[in-house]
Motif scaffolding. Structure first.
Motif, short mmCIF file in Angstrom:
data_model
loop_
_atom_site.label_atom_id
_atom_site.label_comp_id
_atom_site.label_asym_id
_atom_site.label_seq_id
_atom_site.Cartn_x
_atom_site.Cartn_y
_atom_site.Cartn_z
N ASP A 73 53.43 75.29 91.44
CA ASP A 73 54.49 74.20 91.44
C ASP A 73 54.18 73.02 92.44
OD1 ASP A 73 57.19 73.28 90.97
OD2 ASP A 73 57.66 74.13 92.92
N GLU A 74 53.56 73.66 93.72
CA GLU A 74 53.14 72.74 94.76
C GLU A 74 52.04 71.74 94.49
OE1 GLU A 74 52.57 74.95 98.54
OE2 GLU A 74 51.58 73.25 99.21
N ALA A 75 51.33 72.27 93.48
CA ALA A 75 50.10 71.41 93.22
C ALA A 75 50.83 70.37 92.32
CB ALA A 75 49.04 72.21 92.35
N VAL A 76 51.65 70.60 91.29
CA VAL A 76 52.39 70.02 90.39
C VAL A 76 53.30 68.84 91.31
CG1 VAL A 76 54.13 69.75 88.58
CG2 VAL A 76 52.24 71.57 88.47
N GLN A 77 53.89 69.34 92.25
CA GLN A 77 54.68 68.41 92.84
C GLN A 77 54.09 67.35 93.82
OE1 GLN A 77 58.17 68.57 92.97
NE2 GLN A 77 57.88 70.29 91.55
N LEU A 90 50.18 69.86 84.92
CA LEU A 90 50.71 71.08 84.95
C LEU A 90 49.57 71.91 84.63
CD1 LEU A 90 52.42 73.74 85.07
CD2 LEU A 90 53.51 72.87 82.98
N GLU A 91 48.88 71.47 83.24
CA GLU A 91 47.67 72.42 82.86
C GLU A 91 46.65 72.69 83.88
OE1 GLU A 91 46.76 71.13 78.69
OE2 GLU A 91 45.09 72.56 78.86
N SER A 98 66.05 74.28 87.75
CA SER A 98 65.45 72.88 87.47
C SER A 98 64.30 73.13 85.94
CB SER A 98 64.19 72.41 88.40
OG SER A 98 63.28 73.48 88.58
N GLY A 99 64.09 74.33 85.75
CA GLY A 99 63.05 74.61 84.64
C GLY A 99 61.81 74.61 84.89
N ARG A 100 61.34 74.09 86.37
CA ARG A 100 59.77 73.81 86.51
C ARG A 100 59.32 75.33 86.41
NH1 ARG A 100 61.91 71.98 91.69
NH2 ARG A 100 60.22 73.44 92.64
#
Lengths: 268, 268, 268, 268
Positions: C118-122, C127-128, C178-180
């Motif tokens: 999640d931190e990387a995506v933020q 995502l992949e 959030s569904g994240r």
């Protein structure tokens, strides 16, 4: 079909048939009355019997660690437990469960750290240098806490450490053990004192780890054996508390309670 | 104000000051290397030191009970525990907690029952009669299970019992113990065999209880000391399982599962 | 002098005066009959009350993990324990103690791994890609075992996972969460399936970790809450075993025993 | 051969096949998101689902008993445990193990005592008389301590008891429960106050036992469910202590130590 069930639990420790029990291949009736309890502990955990001299040194470590008083969480737990209605098995379980990484794991960790230093010395590095390097490595890779050294209470010296080291060196002088780990322990003491500028006393974990390392016990066994030793204190204190009585004894006298630091305190 | 806090935990077992530890009044450094582990266990739990001969007999009970294999719930729990990620302290805790009234309490109960018989005999009743009376009383007041006798596996005889009884009688012949409880144990064996019409072998609990009673250990200590002895098996088996590996090891091989006997089974 | 004792134990959780108890600042009598058990658990562990919708989603995780049958070491331990004489508190203690890093820690670990992704995506990574990177990092730094995925029994799918993920997505569609983390869980599933070339089913730890992460529970609480949930199974199985009876029930039927692989076996 | 292994562990609670789990006959995916956590606890321990109103009353007992602060041995043990290095599973295990006969058994005992009174009343004895008779019987056969009444701290009233009794009576007025056990609880309160000449407040065990008895839970489950409820406090306090830090935290501040009352004290 039978074998896959029996094989699910497999062991080199004990064999049984009706009327027969063998421990590590020895008929139990040949061991009872013949080997000492420390020899039996060694046999069970390692598979062979120690010499008398090895068993004697091993016994010193078992004797040394039995208790450190009711402020130790392990002993406090044993005493509380009997006031909650537990029998001694439950009191011991609660005490021994407490001996996790922080309370009971220092001996296991010290055996490992001593092993690192020993390996470096066996590889040719001078002892003092190897000790410094490996202390640095421990703090970088594991924890700022150096296992086996430092005591918040026994200053400048834990009375058990010099006695145990002396006995290791006596055994080394007779060829029972090499004495390499006693030298490592003393060097660690010197290095840590010098770094801190004050005594950082070798504690019971550091001292018994010297013995366990000299006798070639694996690190996890050092923890297990400390637990066995401290179980004696748990039994003694649990039994004393049973005789004293008490119901649901909390950590501090009931009049004190605790400090509430949260929202909406009572009385405001 | 200070005293009410210190007094909350009070003990005759251990005294400490910085750099000093006394166990039952003895400086720890005088005990390490001097007393055996069994002597130390005795000192801690009872307050005085045993003679060498007493310690020797006591040691036999500690040696005899260390293990009974991975089908014992205590040992199975220790082995499962390490596959769940627990260190040896946790494995020992789970093992020892299991040693409750049914699995670890028979020794404590046998010490009590032997004590009833002894009291009757001291009061003038013949041994055989006292034994019968007190077995009846036990079954009326406590349980149909006679503690210390009977074994589902070791038939006709548990190999540990005759060896331990022999050592008690040897000690009695030297005046170390009275031998009264060995006689009670043998009479119980005779009475139970006669009543059942088949061997009801004295088991490890019954045999070690003879030793604990001869040496005047309180019943609850008989349980605690059995737990200490069996902890050795828990360490040995936990450590062996660690080396074997395995993750979340259940009681039976995964292919078997269990039998579902409830409502609405799958597949119907 | 008083404060240093009271301050030794300090808490934001509970305040008391004679006749008064406040939990997180709420009088206990205002909570009883008003908040649900899941809301109370949330309040106690986090300090605030959840909305009804948050509590509902949280409740799904608590309901889902209560049991996985008597082959789980935790449940086996609970059942054995009652046959050894332990009451339900002791059976639960033995069960919950088993839920260590390997048996009960996967949820805590999955919350952490999801958090890395999640931190990387933020931070802007797709995502992949973030998922692949962080799986690699987990295997390099922690363990080859990816927490929350894979099941030796439920193939191709653990029935709890799709149901839980569906409920998270329903809650996300209503803005409750959030569904994240549901997206992260689904991506992990896709990445692992692709890497292995076969289904690596998201298991109960992976699925409940999605919920705990969505609701912003700290990792260690994910473990604690799993233990709370599984305690229900321990009570149910312990109580059923009590009613079934049995004494000192070992892991396998007594006729099988174990396989002895050591020195000097009996019968040779 | 297969069946004797599978049959060793047999249960009505859970059935499984790859990809399928049924709890008490219900597919798990039908329960998740549908039943509340209290309903699930009821289903698991009893086999059937409660009505919403029954579940609501049951939930009140679960909510009420979660915590009583760090002076309770259970909570103190959880907090100490994390400072010894244990994860929350270990902290919970140590806490729950403490909830034995004295600390956690009062609810189970109160359910039993209430049952005696109820049986006498069902048999025609007036409530007041039956209550006195059965209190006498309890003290003669079991213990001088009357389970569920008396509190060393909450005087004149434990705030949880009147709230819980009120909710039971509300439920009784709607026909959810009979209200017989609420009446028994109130009569016990009156009888004990009269006998002692001062308030002997119904405590949390006495009040939750009224609910468990009204809902027809077996006594041992009352203990187990109390343990489940108090586990919430153990998680909350263990987690708070983790965040506070601390290593090997003993029961009292280190400056106090304990009082040594034995032979040969240091300093004489």
């Amino acid at each position: 079909m039978k074998n896959d069930v029996s094989d699910w639990w497999s062991t080199e420790i004990i064999d049984m048939a009706p009327g027969q029990i063998r421990m590590r291949g020895h008929p139990i009736e040949d061991l009872i009355g013949t080997v000492s309890f420390p020899q039996m502990i060694w046999l069970m955990t390692r598979g062979d019997l120690p010499t008398e001299a090895e068993a004697k040194l091993f016994e010193c470590a078992l004797v040394a660690a039995v208790d450190h008083g009711p402020q130790a969480p392990s002993i406090a737990a044993a005493r509380m437990a009997v006031t909650c209605g537990l029998s001694l098995n439950g009191a011991m379980a609660n005490a021994v469960n407490m001996l996790d990484d922080v309370h009971g794991g220092a001996g296991e960790q010290a055996v490992e750290l001593y092993g690192w230093i020993d390996e470096a010395v066996q590889g040719g590095q001078p002892l003092e240098e190897a000790t410094g390097t490996m202390i640095d490595r421990w703090q970088a890779e594991r924890s700022k806490f150096i296992p086996g050294f430092g005591h918040r209470f026994h200053k400048p010296e834990d009375p058990r450490a010099p006695r145990l080291l002396g006995l290791v060196e006596e055994a080394a002088s007779k060829g029972v053990v090499s004495g390499r780990f006693a030298a490592i322990g003393r060097q660690m003491q010197a290095t840590l004192n010098a770094r801190k500028g004050k005594p950082v006393p070798m504690n019971i974990d550091g001292a018994t780890a010297v013995i366990y390392a000299e006798l070639d016990f694996a690190g996890p066994l050092a923890r297990g054996l400390f637990c066995l030793s401290r179980s004696v204190g748990a039994i003694a204190h649990g039994w004393e508390q049973m005789q004293q009585g008490g119901r649901n004894k909390g950590p501090t006298p009931p009049a004190y309670r605790w400090t509430y630091t949260g929202k909406n305190p009572i009385g405001e």
